[in-house]
Design a protein around this motif. Structure first.
Motif, PDB file in Angstrom:
ATOM      1  N   ALA A 126      25.615  26.290  18.284  1.00 19.06           N
ATOM      2  CA  ALA A 126      25.520  27.588  18.957  1.00 19.06           C
ATOM      3  C   ALA A 126      24.934  28.603  17.987  1.00 19.06           C
ATOM      4  CB  ALA A 126      26.897  28.036  19.444  1.00 19.06           C
ATOM      5  N   ALA A 176      36.335  27.262  28.964  1.00 22.79           N
ATOM      6  CA  ALA A 176      36.244  28.378  28.019  1.00 22.79           C
ATOM      7  C   ALA A 176      37.620  28.907  27.638  1.00 22.79           C
ATOM      8  CB  ALA A 176      35.392  29.492  28.622  1.00 22.79           C
ATOM      9  N   LYS A 236      39.238  28.677  23.888  1.00 20.30           N
ATOM     10  CA  LYS A 236      39.642  29.900  23.188  1.00 20.30           C
ATOM     11  C   LYS A 236      41.038  29.749  22.602  1.00 20.30           C
ATOM     12  CE  LYS A 236      40.018  34.907  23.836  1.00 20.30           C
ATOM     13  NZ  LYS A 236      39.866  36.021  24.806  1.00 20.30           N
ATOM     14  N   SER A 259      30.355  22.472  22.488  1.00 23.78           N
ATOM     15  CA  SER A 259      30.069  23.560  23.418  1.00 23.78           C
ATOM     16  C   SER A 259      29.123  24.557  22.759  1.00 23.78           C
ATOM     17  CB  SER A 259      31.375  24.264  23.828  1.00 23.78           C
ATOM     18  OG  SER A 259      31.106  25.413  24.589  1.00 23.78           O
ATOM     19  N   LEU A 260      28.068  24.914  23.473  1.00 20.21           N
ATOM     20  CA  LEU A 260      27.116  25.897  22.956  1.00 20.21           C
ATOM     21  C   LEU A 260      27.580  27.321  23.191  1.00 20.21           C
ATOM     22  CD1 LEU A 260      23.729  24.248  24.022  1.00 20.21           C
ATOM     23  CD2 LEU A 260      24.963  24.025  21.865  1.00 20.21           C
ATOM     24  N   ASP A 261      28.722  27.478  23.832  1.00 21.85           N
ATOM     25  CA  ASP A 261      29.245  28.809  24.126  1.00 21.85           C
ATOM     26  C   ASP A 261      30.501  29.131  23.336  1.00 21.85           C
ATOM     27  OD1 ASP A 261      27.242  29.182  26.069  1.00 21.85           O
ATOM     28  OD2 ASP A 261      28.449  28.126  27.573  1.00 21.85           O
ATOM     29  N   SER A 262      30.861  28.273  22.367  1.00 19.67           N
ATOM     30  CA  SER A 262      32.087  28.513  21.602  1.00 19.67           C
ATOM     31  C   SER A 262      31.871  29.664  20.636  1.00 19.67           C
ATOM     32  CB  SER A 262      32.483  27.248  20.834  1.00 19.67           C
ATOM     33  OG  SER A 262      31.429  26.831  19.986  1.00 19.67           O
ATOM     34  N   ASP A 263      32.774  30.629  20.675  1.00 20.79           N
ATOM     35  CA  ASP A 263      32.699  31.795  19.802  1.00 20.79           C
ATOM     36  C   ASP A 263      33.672  31.610  18.661  1.00 20.79           C
ATOM     37  OD1 ASP A 263      30.798  33.058  21.378  1.00 20.79           O
ATOM     38  OD2 ASP A 263      32.318  33.905  22.700  1.00 20.79           O
TER      39      ASP A 263
END
Length: 324
Positions: free
Chosen positions: A184, A110, A114, A148-152
């Protein structure tokens, strides 16, 4: 400022033709297996056993299984079985084995992801096309192999990504990145707010088939959020673009275009929400029937049958309203 296309010329055709088209899609021709040959007598000399060859992958079934979930969308690796040379017909079956595919790289941490997104955001905001292409290459290497399913994704990065559709050679990596980000759900909201729906619809005619297929898949994902579906319905080019893509694309792209049309003509949506729809149901139905006569996945044919049923119901409602 968004420009609206003039309404399409309505060419009505009879309900009988419409029902015929619907039945032709809902009732595929059944195939019959040939009769098995009779067993030879004891005096007959049996023919030599044919050499066995492992079956080749079924393109339609693989397309159907791949479209079961967008999270399974993968690009083939150079050493995957589909690129492995098939054995000769004389190879004995016992000596042939398919090597396992190369494992996917592990997801980026993560913190590292970022930092990559921040660097890419700065490069995409540059006026230099070379810097923006470098950002696309960085994001493609980082996100596409193992999304990634958590990438913002920030709105600034998404806007820079969407603007890359207008750069020569930029649409190919941009559509890969957009699809990876839209896996995502949170990024779908960001994409819609950044204007991705309109950018995809307006850029589809200029894209190559591979890029257009990924863009359609991203658009289908954006339609899963309420604001994305509303944006698609309100865009004047949505229906013409999807009709064009149905006739042009292969099975997977055709399936995504049909899915988007299903969202546009959803019977559970009020007529006010469909204010941007300029194509009458009967013309869209005719285009769906023609599209399903070509290469279509099993999933795509099921979606097409449901869409035809919805369009038939809406056409019947229009006739009832006009008769009053």
């Amino acid at each position: 400022m968004r420009t609206h296309q003039p309404k399409l010329k309505t060419q009505l055709f009879s309900c009988g033709f419409f029902r015929h088209c619907t039945r032709s899609v809902l009732s595929p021709t059944a195939s019959h297996s040939p009769a098995l040959p009779s067993l030879p007598s004891a005096s007959d000399q049996p023919p030599p056993p044919p050499s066995r060859r492992p079956p080749l992958p079924d393109s339609e079934s693989s397309s159907s299984s791949a479209s079961q979930s967008f999270t399974q969308w993968r690009f083939p690796l150079p050493h995957s079985p589909i690129f492995t040379q098939q054995p000769s017909i004389s190879d004995p079956p016992s000596t042939f084995s398919i090597p396992p595919p190369d494992p996917l790289p592990p997801p980026i941490s993560a913190s590292a992801l970022k930092e990559i997104l921040q660097v890419a955001e700065l490069q995409l905001s540059s006026a230099s096309d070379s810097d923006r292409l470098a950002a696309l290459q960085l994001l493609e290497r980082s996100l596409v192999p193992n999304p990634s399913l958590d990438s913002d994704c920030t709105p600034e990065l998404m806007r820079g990504l969407i603007e890359s559709f207008n750069i020569k050679t930029g649409s190919k990596p941009a559509t890969k990145i957009l699809l990876a980000l839209c896996l995502a759900e949170g990024n779908r909201h960001v994409a819609v707010e950044a204007g991705a729906v309109g950018a995809v619809i307006e850029s589809l005619p200029e894209m190559e088939d591979a890029a257009a297929e990924r863009a359609l898949a991203s658009l289908e994902l954006m339609c899963t959020v309420a604001e994305g579906a509303a944006e698609v319905r309100s865009h004047a080019l949505s229906v013409p673009a999807m009709v064009t893509m149905m006739g042009r694309m292969a099975a997977r792209g055709k399936e995504s275009a049909i899915s988007v049309l299903g969202v546009i003509f959803d019977s559970g949506v009020s007529s006010e929400a469909k204010s941007g729809v300029t194509a009458p149901p009967e013309e869209v139905a005719r285009a769906v029937v023609l599209a399903l006569q070509g290469d279509s996945s099993v999933r795509g044919r099921r979606k097409g049958a449901r869409l035809l049923k919805t369009l038939q119901e809406q056409q019947a409602d229009e006739f009832s309203t006009a008769a009053l």
